[in-house]
Scaffold this motif. Structure first.
Motif, PDB file in Angstrom:
ATOM      1  N   THR A  35      43.007  27.463  47.346  1.00 36.36           N
ATOM      2  CA  THR A  35      43.148  27.967  45.975  1.00 36.36           C
ATOM      3  C   THR A  35      43.824  26.949  45.059  1.00 36.36           C
ATOM      4  N   ALA A  36      43.562  27.101  43.789  1.00 38.33           N
ATOM      5  CA  ALA A  36      44.229  26.324  42.744  1.00 38.33           C
ATOM      6  C   ALA A  36      44.192  27.167  41.472  1.00 38.33           C
ATOM      7  N   HIS A  37      44.933  26.728  40.469  1.00 31.83           N
ATOM      8  CA  HIS A  37      44.918  27.402  39.170  1.00 31.83           C
ATOM      9  C   HIS A  37      44.757  26.321  38.106  1.00 31.83           C
ATOM     10  N   ASP A  38      43.718  26.456  37.274  1.00 30.22           N
ATOM     11  CA  ASP A  38      43.433  25.416  36.278  1.00 30.22           C
ATOM     12  C   ASP A  38      44.151  25.631  34.945  1.00 30.22           C
ATOM     13  N   GLY A  39      45.076  26.576  34.905  1.00 30.30           N
ATOM     14  CA  GLY A  39      45.794  26.885  33.670  1.00 30.30           C
ATOM     15  C   GLY A  39      45.210  28.087  32.955  1.00 30.30           C
ATOM     16  N   ASP A  40      43.924  28.346  33.184  1.00 39.82           N
ATOM     17  CA  ASP A  40      43.257  29.499  32.586  1.00 39.82           C
ATOM     18  C   ASP A  40      42.919  30.564  33.616  1.00 39.82           C
ATOM     19  N   ARG A  41      42.586  30.125  34.818  1.00 40.20           N
ATOM     20  CA  ARG A  41      42.137  31.085  35.833  1.00 40.20           C
ATOM     21  C   ARG A  41      42.381  30.554  37.240  1.00 40.20           C
ATOM     22  N   PRO A  42      42.482  31.457  38.205  1.00 42.73           N
ATOM     23  CA  PRO A  42      42.588  31.032  39.599  1.00 42.73           C
ATOM     24  C   PRO A  42      41.201  30.681  40.140  1.00 42.73           C
ATOM     25  N   ILE A  43      41.159  29.754  41.089  1.00 45.65           N
ATOM     26  CA  ILE A  43      39.923  29.275  41.707  1.00 45.65           C
ATOM     27  C   ILE A  43      40.153  29.280  43.213  1.00 45.65           C
ATOM     28  N   THR A  69      30.834  25.081  44.352  1.00 45.75           N
ATOM     29  CA  THR A  69      31.068  25.011  42.905  1.00 45.75           C
ATOM     30  C   THR A  69      32.569  25.098  42.607  1.00 45.75           C
ATOM     31  N   SER A  70      33.355  25.577  43.573  1.00 45.59           N
ATOM     32  CA  SER A  70      34.803  25.704  43.386  1.00 45.59           C
ATOM     33  C   SER A  70      35.542  24.399  43.659  1.00 45.59           C
ATOM     34  N   PHE A 104      39.011  36.760  42.711  1.00 44.44           N
ATOM     35  CA  PHE A 104      40.395  37.231  42.719  1.00 44.44           C
ATOM     36  C   PHE A 104      40.531  38.686  42.275  1.00 44.44           C
ATOM     37  N   ALA A 105      39.438  39.308  41.812  1.00 46.19           N
ATOM     38  CA  ALA A 105      39.493  40.712  41.376  1.00 46.19           C
ATOM     39  C   ALA A 105      39.933  41.584  42.548  1.00 46.19           C
TER      40      ALA A 105
END
Length: 174
Positions: A35-43, A69-70, A104-105
């Motif tokens: 996982t990572a977080h781009d500042g707008d959303r988790p990936i 794609t992630s 992540f929902a």
């Protein structure tokens, strides 16, 4: 049983993909969600090829598919968390392995010290910084420096063996 072999461009005979999958499926692996977080959303995405590389300096590696794609989004962020799944997290594994969408929902998580999502209920979490990536066939080999880690000593792992999921009951402990 007949071996499925193909000739490679180098003149060497190599096993076909189905035979590779069948034979290497005899090697039991754990499963993680990177996982990572781009500042707008988790990936995030599911990955079963995670391993320790070095203790000094502390390195791990994992192998994302080039079709992911992630992974390009996580690579761009650079900081990540390897969430090692616990035995009861099979549905979480499937969610992050499936088609893109809001993986992540309905997933409980918090930001780790490096900002990457740490999933609730995991066996362990390893925070890391991407240091290098090497192209290897249809995957990449990523080496990341460990910056933080945590383990839940009472949980068991989610395992993948011969195309099926399972757990480990600990009966082999000496």
């Amino acid at each position: 049983m007949t071996e499925q072999l193909i000739a490679s461009g180098t003149g060497l005979i190599t096993p076909a993909a189905p035979e590779m999958r069948r034979v290497l499926g005899h090697f039991c692996t754990g499963i993680a969600v990177i996982t990572a977080h781009d500042g707008d959303r988790p990936i995030g995405f599911t990955c079963q090829s995670v391993t320790s590389v070095s203790l000094e300096p502390p390195y791990i590696s994992f192998c994302p598919s080039k079709a992911s794609t992630s992974w390009p989004l996580i690579r761009k962020v650079g900081t990540l968390c390897v969430n090692i799944l616990a035995a009861e997290q099979k549905s979480l594994c499937a969610r992050f392995a499936g088609p893109t969408g809001d993986r992540f929902a309905g997933t409980n998580w918090r930001r780790g010290a490096n900002g990457a999502p740490t999933l609730d209920g995991t066996l362990a979490s390893v925070e890391a910084q991407v240091e290098l990536e090497h192209s290897a066939g249809d995957h990449s080999i990523v080496v990341a420096r460990v910056t933080g880690l945590w383990a839940h000593e009472e949980r068991g792992p989610l395992l993948f063996y011969r195309g099926s999921y399972g757990g480990f009951d600990g009966s082999a402990h000496a």
